[in-house]
Design an enzyme around this catalytic site. Sequence first.
Site, mmCIF file in Angstrom:
data_model
loop_
_atom_site.group_PDB
_atom_site.id
_atom_site.type_symbol
_atom_site.label_atom_id
_atom_site.label_comp_id
_atom_site.label_asym_id
_atom_site.label_seq_id
_atom_site.Cartn_x
_atom_site.Cartn_y
_atom_site.Cartn_z
ATOM 1 N N ASN A 208 34.568 39.421 35.303
ATOM 2 C CA ASN A 208 33.318 38.955 35.500
ATOM 3 C C ASN A 208 31.618 39.239 34.907
ATOM 4 O O ASN A 208 32.485 40.002 33.914
ATOM 5 C CB ASN A 208 32.842 39.928 36.964
ATOM 6 C CG ASN A 208 32.407 40.938 36.974
ATOM 7 O OD1 ASN A 208 32.045 41.244 36.494
ATOM 8 N ND2 ASN A 208 33.572 41.509 37.996
ATOM 9 N N LYS A 286 49.899 34.738 22.970
ATOM 10 C CA LYS A 286 49.034 34.187 23.547
ATOM 11 C C LYS A 286 49.172 33.394 24.174
ATOM 12 O O LYS A 286 50.698 32.052 23.304
ATOM 13 C CB LYS A 286 48.363 33.810 22.677
ATOM 14 C CG LYS A 286 47.276 32.348 22.524
ATOM 15 C CD LYS A 286 46.103 32.157 21.436
ATOM 16 C CE LYS A 286 46.050 30.714 21.513
ATOM 17 N NZ LYS A 286 44.537 30.701 20.409
ATOM 18 N N PRO A 303 43.789 47.531 42.980
ATOM 19 C CA PRO A 303 43.669 48.112 44.025
ATOM 20 C C PRO A 303 42.898 48.194 44.530
ATOM 21 O O PRO A 303 41.071 47.781 43.947
ATOM 22 C CB PRO A 303 44.323 49.521 42.996
ATOM 23 C CG PRO A 303 44.219 49.608 41.906
ATOM 24 C CD PRO A 303 44.243 47.327 41.808
ATOM 25 N N ASP A 304 42.365 48.970 46.062
ATOM 26 C CA ASP A 304 40.885 48.850 46.556
ATOM 27 C C ASP A 304 40.019 50.354 46.195
ATOM 28 O O ASP A 304 40.671 50.806 47.122
ATOM 29 C CB ASP A 304 40.780 48.506 48.018
ATOM 30 C CG ASP A 304 39.236 47.596 48.562
ATOM 31 O OD1 ASP A 304 38.476 48.452 48.255
ATOM 32 O OD2 ASP A 304 39.325 47.525 49.585
ATOM 33 N N PHE A 323 29.122 49.386 46.626
ATOM 34 C CA PHE A 323 28.327 48.211 45.968
ATOM 35 C C PHE A 323 28.398 46.484 46.876
ATOM 36 O O PHE A 323 29.871 46.575 46.756
ATOM 37 C CB PHE A 323 27.992 47.637 45.084
ATOM 38 C CG PHE A 323 27.088 48.601 43.885
ATOM 39 C CD1 PHE A 323 26.015 48.224 43.630
ATOM 40 C CD2 PHE A 323 26.576 49.992 44.102
ATOM 41 C CE1 PHE A 323 24.868 48.540 43.757
ATOM 42 C CE2 PHE A 323 26.163 50.906 44.196
ATOM 43 C CZ PHE A 323 24.127 50.297 43.582
ATOM 44 N N LYS A 341 36.058 49.040 54.593
ATOM 45 C CA LYS A 341 36.076 49.700 53.742
ATOM 46 C C LYS A 341 36.233 51.502 54.163
ATOM 47 O O LYS A 341 36.803 52.229 53.389
ATOM 48 C CB LYS A 341 35.269 49.777 52.803
ATOM 49 C CG LYS A 341 35.265 48.397 51.004
ATOM 50 C CD LYS A 341 36.668 48.086 51.515
ATOM 51 C CE LYS A 341 36.023 46.627 50.427
ATOM 52 N NZ LYS A 341 37.513 46.128 49.911
#
Length: 397
Positions: A208, A286, A303-304, A323, A341
């Site tokens: 990201n 590749k 995994p969290d 966050f 959570k």
Amino acid sequence: MLAGKRILLVIGGGIAAYKTLELIRLLRGQRAEVSPVLTRAGAQFVTPLSVSALAGEAVHEDLFDLTKEAEMGHIQLSRSADLVVVAPATADLMAKMAQGHASDLATTLLLATDTPVLIAPAMNVRMWQHPATQRNCEWLKGDGVALIGPNAGDMACGEHGPGRMAEPEEIVEAIAARLAAGPLAGKRVLVTSGPTHEPIDPVRYIANRSSGAQGTAIARALAALGADVVFITGPADVPPPGGVEVVRVQTAAQMLEAVQTALPADAAVFAAAVADWRVTTQNEAKIKKQAGALPVLELAENPDILAHVAQMGEGRPGLVVGFAAETCDVIDNATAKRVRKGCDWIVANDVGPATGIMGGTENAVHLVTGEGVEDWPRMDKALVARRLAQRLAEALA
């Protein structure tokens, strides 16, 4: 910040010793007192005269200085400082420290001291990566020795990689953090930061746009309040702060492992933008583009990490902060996330393209707690970090 503080500076034998001259100048510029100890190998790279001239004090070199040893000079020298700094800390010097050798003035001082010790490793990349050096490094950490660096980059030997001594400015920052007598002194805080990279093949990955700037600012602000910070970072755009223990990872699985290794902690701040998914099977070669045929990528959930730590029961940090980067319904989504959570606080922000926050220098957050929601104005990420660090210090008091 360092006015009146006495630093016992042990200069090891490596080409990076030349940086210690600038380090002494910077410390003296902050009105710190520097008592230099020059090893025999260190004297091959910098002269006693140059070190003494910058420090404004005599250089200590010989363990068997009869005048000083009549008063047990090496014992007094080792305990009169506020902090012992070893820069550069060579592989040989680290090995002697780990094994408790006392073969010269420097190692005798380090064995006799009850003062906190900070080392700045510097050596060839192969030497740094050697299992023996890594074992010694972990042993020293277990003894309470703090590390700054090493950095990655080009070396005098012509190789490239981790092993460069941290820059003098970074070492000064680390010294200030170690000597900070702030409200978080004695508290251990874990901070995650940056993105994770989940490999698809040797040249592609899922990630990201996180720069790691906010997590880095938080770690720096916590260290400034005296916290012992473990900073676990993915491949971020911004360099890590000085004065903290840095653990570099690439993937979510590696980050979880690093977090588990870093525990226990008094608090944990999960600012990293961990990728939600990974490719189940990474291609060894590749993936080639083929006309009319699209590759099929099978994804699995990562995994969290936040939920894992927040719900771990025994050994859970006293304060767990997550966050929530949202693009719509920010507060509602963040409030639901905090409950789901099991964390204590959520720092929520709008990272929609129009805000410029993702990868930018500013942030506008909402602090979601069990007591309600605080709306903070848009401000520089460093200011957000300082405000959050202060709130954390109040909560841990």
